[in-house]
Structures are given as C-alpha cells and as structure tokens.
Write a protein that holds these residues in place. Structure first.
Motif: not given
Length: 287
Positions: A148-171
């Motif tokens: 479970l994330p915290n406020d103010g993390e330098e590289m939050p994992w939730w900003r790295l998911i949900g978007v994928g390349n065309d035709g690919e299922t994202p994380v």
C-alpha cells in the motif's frame, strides 16, 4: 481363559476413528479427481493458447461462497487456508506461473503473498516496488506483490501501471491482499498489498476500482476527497499522492467496479487534468 469385554467408551472411540479414516480416504479421492479436472482445464487452455491462467475474481467468488456456506466447528481461517493451497497448487499445474514480492520498508509482504497463493507457487523477493512492476511488464513474473503506497514517494509504483503499448494488456492492480485477513502473519509484520498482473479485468460481484487523477498542486487532499465522494457515490477514498512537474497525482480507491473502457467518472470536472484506470479487484471480505 476369560476374554475381557470391550469398554463401551473405547468401542465408540474406535468407531469414530474408523469413520474419520473413511472420510479422509474419500476426501483424498475427491482431491485426486479435482486435480485430474485441473489438468484437463490446463490442456484446454494450452490448446487455446490462453495466457490468463489466474482469474482473481473467480478465486474471490469461490472463497466467498466457501465462507458463506460454511457451518460447524472447523475454523474459518483453516478452511480458507486449505482452499487457497488447493487453488494455488491447481494454478501452478496450468502453466508457467511465478510471484514476485517487493521488498517494502513498511513491513513484510511475503506472508500475505504466500497465504494467498499457497506453498506450491514459485515465489521470490524482487526488490523495490518499481522493480516489481518492471518484472511484470517484461513477463519475468506472472504476478507482482507491492505495498500500500504512501504520500510523497519518489517513484510510486502506481504511476507506472495502467498504460501499455498499443494492443498490449497493461499491468494493472487485480487483487488487494489480504483478501480474508492475515491471521498467520508473523506478529504485526504483515501489511496490506496489491497484486499486479497483465490480466483482463473481470467483476467478482463485490469490487473496488483503483484510479489515478492529476490536478494542480493547489488542490488539497480534502478537496480531492470531496470531489471523489461526489463523482463516485458508492464510496471512495484517497490512498496516496505524488507531485509530478507542476501537478499532483492522486491515488483513489472506489467501492465499485468500473470497466477499463468506461469513460472517466471525472470527465465533467475541470480540476482533473488526466485520469488513468489502474485496475479493479475483489473487495476484501468483511470490508
């Protein structure tokens, strides 16, 4: 020679033990047949070239049904553990499957991951949460467990998911753990976490949705919470935030299932610059 008469209590105890032995044999035969059916499912999926071996929504439905039907003196926690072991072993038989666990500063994720997937599924520690996201993205692991994330993390994992390349299922976030509590955890070390995977999102009947929205930095936590409450009337909460360039991103959990292709619930709100659907998952039991 006098033959001693059996003690009635001993006779009754022997009969009960014999019944337990008979029940154990029947249970084992049923378990053998269950895994034979699992193998048939695995063969069918391989013929269809299916990569979606784990269905977290179905797992949640099966476990909820198990709990709701349960009666008698068998502890609920023991019942859940037995079935999670069965389902985890069945999953491992259906094809390549492995779980990567993030090393988190806030606590131990290993216990809740092992409780959920059982002792058969291959599992290992990966590193920080962003590294886990990368491993899922590249296909090095099937599922990643992050905290479970915290406020103010330098590289939050939730900003790295949900978007994928065309035709690919994202994380995406596909499960929140623990689903049924963490009674087996070591002391107070266990923490809540999310399971990330590249899977098609399916409703379980009692679900939550994870999303990220961007606003200006002037918008407060109270302000975004009020807006989420208005636009997501089933219920919502702000889990974390992160500053990025001249904006602030907010992680919101809503008490409803939202299909990935559905429009943003904030589409009419000018305060929202961007919206990203991060996944849906079964609500923890009793929450």
């Amino acid at each position: 020679m006098t033959v001693p008469m059996p003690i009635p209590e001993q006779t009754g105890l022997d009969a009960l033990r014999a019944e337990i032995d008979s029940l154990d044999r029947q249970m084992q035969e049923l378990l053998i047949r269950r895994f034979e059916v699992t193998r048939e499912v695995a063969n069918l999926k391989q013929s269809q070239r299916s990569q979606n071996n784990w269905r977290p929504s179905r797992q949640a439905q099966l476990l909820r049904g198990l709990v709701e039907r349960h009666r008698g003196t068998c502890p609920q926690t023991a019942l859940i553990r037995i079935w999670q072991e069965i389902m985890g072993a069945s999953l491992a038989l259906q094809g390549p499957f492995s779980v990567g666990v993030a090393i988190a500063d806030t606590g131990d994720l290993w216990d809740i991951a092992r409780d959920h997937f059982g002792n058969v599924a291959p599992m290992g520690l990966i590193g920080p949460a962003p590294q886990v996201v990368g491993a899922v993205t590249e296909g090095d692991i099937a599922v990643g467990i992050v905290p479970l994330p915290n406020d103010g993390e330098e590289m939050p994992w939730w900003r790295l998911i949900g978007v994928g390349n065309d035709g690919e299922t994202p994380v995406r976030a596909v499960a929140r753990l623990p689903l049924f509590g963490a009674e087996g955890a070591r002391g107070n070390a266990a923490i809540d976490g999310f399971a990330l995977a590249r899977l098609t999102i399916e409703p379980s009947g009692q679900d939550r949705c994870l999303m990220a929205v961007e606003t200006s930095q002037e918008v407060s936590r109270g302000g975004i919470a009020a807006l989420a409450g208005k636009m997501l009337p089933a219920g919502a909460r702000v889990l974390a935030s992160a500053i990025e360039n001249d904006g602030r991103w907010w992680l919101i959990e809503a008490d409803q299932f939202l299909p990935v292709e559905s429009p943003s619930p904030f589409a009419t709100e000018s305060q929202i610059r961007h919206y990203v659907h991060l996944g849906c998952y079964a609500a923890p039991y009793g929450a």
